[in-house]
Design a protein around this motif. Structure first.
Motif, short mmCIF file in Angstrom:
data_model
loop_
_atom_site.label_atom_id
_atom_site.label_comp_id
_atom_site.label_asym_id
_atom_site.label_seq_id
_atom_site.Cartn_x
_atom_site.Cartn_y
_atom_site.Cartn_z
N VAL A 296 0.81 -1.23 0.00
CA VAL A 296 0.00 0.00 0.00
C VAL A 296 0.84 1.28 0.00
CG1 VAL A 296 -1.74 1.32 1.26
CG2 VAL A 296 -1.98 -1.14 1.03
N ASP B 196 -4.24 -5.55 1.39
CA ASP B 196 -5.51 -5.72 0.66
C ASP B 196 -5.71 -7.11 0.08
OD1 ASP B 196 -3.85 -5.38 -1.53
OD2 ASP B 196 -4.49 -3.33 -1.93
N ASP C 28 -11.16 -7.83 -6.73
CA ASP C 28 -11.03 -6.37 -6.79
C ASP C 28 -9.89 -5.97 -7.74
OD1 ASP C 28 -10.41 -3.74 -6.37
OD2 ASP C 28 -10.57 -3.82 -4.18
N ILE D 233 -8.58 -3.18 -8.54
CA ILE D 233 -7.61 -2.17 -8.08
C ILE D 233 -6.62 -2.80 -7.11
CG2 ILE D 233 -7.37 0.24 -7.39
CD1 ILE D 233 -10.31 0.58 -7.67
N GLN E 278 -4.14 -4.68 -9.14
CA GLN E 278 -3.16 -3.79 -9.73
C GLN E 278 -2.06 -3.45 -8.71
OE1 GLN E 278 -4.43 0.26 -10.24
NE2 GLN E 278 -3.29 0.49 -12.15
N GLN E 279 -2.48 -3.21 -7.46
CA GLN E 279 -1.52 -2.85 -6.43
C GLN E 279 -0.60 -4.03 -6.10
OE1 GLN E 279 -2.97 -1.42 -2.49
NE2 GLN E 279 -1.89 0.42 -3.11
N HIS F 59 1.81 -4.51 -8.84
CA HIS F 59 2.83 -3.46 -8.78
C HIS F 59 3.95 -3.92 -7.84
CE1 HIS F 59 4.57 0.57 -8.72
NE2 HIS F 59 3.61 1.01 -9.51
N ALA G 178 -9.95 -3.21 6.74
CA ALA G 178 -11.04 -3.42 5.79
C ALA G 178 -10.76 -2.89 4.39
CB ALA G 178 -12.33 -2.80 6.34
N MET G 179 -9.50 -3.06 3.95
CA MET G 179 -9.20 -2.70 2.56
C MET G 179 -9.57 -3.84 1.62
SD MET G 179 -5.61 -0.70 2.17
CE MET G 179 -5.63 -0.47 0.40
#
Ligand code: SF4
Lengths: 195, 468
Positions: free
Chosen positions: B36, B65, B77, B79, B82-83, B86, B413-414
């Motif tokens: 994150v 997450d 999810d 996004i 993607q994280q 990364h 809670a991500m």
């Protein structure tokens, strides 16, 4: 990093203590991998209703503060998570400086890394600015980093302090990493002495 | 010359450069990375054409997450995907070891550091995460940093720091029956306030701390940031050395014994002075529950929701009023009468094997209340394996808990583990901020035992009276 020298702007009162970074930028927006584009998510859960409409009772949505670029806040602003997304969101929304009687350590540091100036004043001075910002439409202050003062042109003036090195970096918009890499010799020496 | 505190000893041993009027440049021995707070830092390196100076002192994991459900299924999810990708790409490109969600080494960053022996006495440890304070339990100087500083550490292996002040928190006797490390730290924060430690490094001392297991010490140090202190620490002792002996990344054989001799020099000298000392009256401690929306808004489980009118300071009164509105609580309600909807046992504060054993002992042979949804999220894959080997998973499953995979989960809670609006949760995590566990969710911070008992009873109970 953006340089900060002097800034004059409308003050928005955030009259709450212990505003945490979970409120400044809620976790659902931390999945983004970009460094920009956080302005629309600033104070998201306080700023918008569940249906996405603006919460008119939240100060950020008051018409008089639409152009605000200075925030005055209650003590211990920015406590909690280390997320640098919090200063990013504040800065990208348009805030240049935040005035409070105290800040949480990590947040304070993160602000300085980004040229968002955190200004510590006494409780009494913060109260004065808070009341003026609430009562006087369009109330503005000038924050001058060269002289380390906050003034409103109407007789109020208060001095603040900031670490000399940080002040130098901010005034000149200097990149921390670049500066440290100038000391690479010392780092290498340290490493070889320990090996 | 007067003696030095442990913090000063570690600090002095890590100063790379120091000039008057400038914060010191401190060497970093261990840099922990998660998905994150690192992507923008790696992008910054790439943009400037910089490299990671010491990938061998850097360790990455995916925890914030990641889903805690079946890991053979794709992550829904996009996004989060993607994280996570990364981080995988960054780790590969910059040659950093990564425990991704399919790795047996995966877990919450502050759980796996100690578990795999990376965390050691005397180290300077940083991570882009405020709960890095956890690692101070080993007698390290461990602090959370922001993403710009993550980038700085990646590029230079150093951190520019102004020296903090020192605060001693002395727990002056043994903890009474039924009082855990979590109750202790909640009581400490209640006493010093959530900004009481600002500008300070806390060193926890006294019998109440020495008696704690390493897990308990980690729980205490973990929440130092909730008291405003960027770092918390406990002097290393035989428990510390026993914990580390044989861990994968700890020194091995003779090198370990040599390291122990060095580590024994770390504790604060008897004639050293702290800037501030706070004494905690151990005998008066009881099991604690938070009632508000910051970790200083706590009371004894046998207490009541406070009346905001009882707060002298107007800002604190207003803050308590806001908190009660958000929490849906009436002043003077006995804490034990507050019904709960969800129970979360997990997070870097309380997800270690000791925590799970403690919670399992409470629920063994009992059933979760019909009105409660309860889950256990081990802090790491290794803890999950260990718990399963001990049969703890069966105890939880038989009682009606969900048994999940490792990650931060409903601590922040991500991932999909979230409270619904209005749901009230007994949680072993560390933050009860508004929306922390899900928008409009209501969090009460408690120990693993208290969370377990609340799951069974459907409301808070005084664990000292528990029988099963
Ligand atoms: S478990 Fe919670 S507090 Fe710990 S690192 Fe994860 S999100 Fe942060």
């Amino acid at each position: 990093m953006d340089a900060f020298t002097v800034h004059t702007g409308v003050v928005m009162p955030m009259d709450r203590v212990n505003v945490d970074t979970d409120q400044i930028i809620p976790k659902q927006f931390l999945k983004r991998v970009e460094r920009t584009g956080y302005e629309d998510f600033l104070f998201f859960d306080w700023r918008f209703h569940a249906d996405g409409s603006p919460n008119e009772e939240f100060v950020l949505n008051f018409p008089g503060y639409k152009e605000a670029s200075v925030m005055v806040a209650g003590r211990n602003f920015g406590c909690g998570s280390s997320r640098e997304h919090a200063p990013w969101a504040l800065q990208q929304y348009g805030f240049r400086t935040i005035i409070a009687s105290s800040f949480a350590d990590i947040f304070y540091n993160n602000c300085l890394q980004n040229g968002l100036l955190p200004v510590r004043l006494s409780e009494k001075d913060v109260d004065h600015i808070m009341i003026q910002a609430k009562e006087v439409p369009g109330y503005q202050v000038t924050v001058d980093l060269a002289s380390c003062t906050v003034s409103d042109g109407q007789g109020f003036s208060a001095a603040f302090s900031l670490d000399e090195f940080k002040r130098y970096c901010l005034l000149n918009g200097l990149d921390d990493i670049g500066l440290t890499l100038q000391e690479e010799g010392a780092i290498t020496t340290f490493e070889s002495q320990r090996a | 010359m007067p003696g030095k505190t442990m913090f000063e000893k570690i600090w002095d041993a890590h100063v790379v450069a120091e000039e008057p009027g400038k914060p010191a440049l401190l060497y970093v021995d261990l840099h922990l990375v998660h998905e994150v707070t690192s992507p923008q830092a790696f992008d910054g390196l790439r943009m400037a054409g910089r490299r990671v100076r010491r990938p061998d002192l850097t360790v990455a994991t995916a925890d914030h997450d990641v889903p805690t459900t079946d890991r053979s299924l794709p992550i829904e999810d996009p996004i989060a995907v993607q994280q996570l990708e990364h981080l995988s790409n960054d780790a590969r490109e910059f040659n950093i070891p990564l425990a991704d969600i399919h790795s047996p080494l995966q877990g919450i960053v502050h759980v796996i550091g100690p578990e795999q022996g990376y965390t050691q006495p005397g180290k300077v440890i940083v991570c882009g995460d405020s709960h890095t304070a956890t690692h101070g339990a080993f007698g390290a100087f461990a602090l959370g940093v922001g993403t710009s500083e993550v980038e700085h550490v990646l590029a230079t292996q150093t951190l520019r720091q102004a020296k903090q002040k020192t605060m001693q928190v002395d727990v002056n006797g043994p903890l009474p029956f039924g009082v855990t490390a979590k109750d202790l730290i909640l009581a400490i924060i209640g006493q010093i306030g959530i900004d009481g430690g600002t500008g300070h490094v806390i060193e926890y001392t006294g019998q109440g701390i020495r008696d704690l297991s390493m897990a308990g010490r980690m729980t205490v140090c973990n929440m130092s940031i909730e008291g405003g202190a960027r770092a918390g620490m406990v002097a290393p002792d035989e428990k510390t050395f026993d914990y580390l002996r044989g861990r994968a990344n700890a020194p091995q054989g003779d090198a370990f014994d040599e390291a122990v001799e060095r580590w024994k020099q770390l504790p604060t000298d008897p004639d050293a002075a702290y800037d501030t000392t706070v004494v905690i009256d151990a005998a008066s401690l009881t099991p604690m529950v938070s009632w508000g929306t910051n970790p200083g808004q706590v009371t004894q489980v046998t207490g009541r929701v406070p009346d905001p009118a009882s707060f002298g300071n107007p800002a604190d009164r207003e803050s308590a009023e806001r908190a009660l509105r958000y929490m849906g609580l009436e002043p003077n309600t006995p804490m034990e009468e507050i019904p709960i909807d969800r129970v979360f046992i997990g997070s870097c504060t309380n997800s270690r094997i000791e925590d799970l054993r403690d919670a399992a002992a409470v629920v063994q042979g009992l059933r979760v209340s019909d009105r409660v949804g309860a889950m256990v999220v081990p802090g790491s894959y290794a803890i999950k394996q260990q718990a399963e080997a001990e049969g703890l998973d069966r105890i939880f499953l038989d009682a009606g808990f969900e048994w999940r995979n490792a990650g931060c989960s409903m601590c922040l809670a991500m991932n999909p583990d979230q409270l619904l609006p209005g749901e009230r949760c007994a949680s072993t995590s560390n933050r009860n901020f508004e929306g922390r566990q899900g928008k409009d969710g209501r969090t009460h911070l408690v120990s693993p035992q208290m969370a377990a008992a609340a799951a069974i009873a459907g409301h808070f109970v005084d664990i000292r009276e528990w029988k099963n």
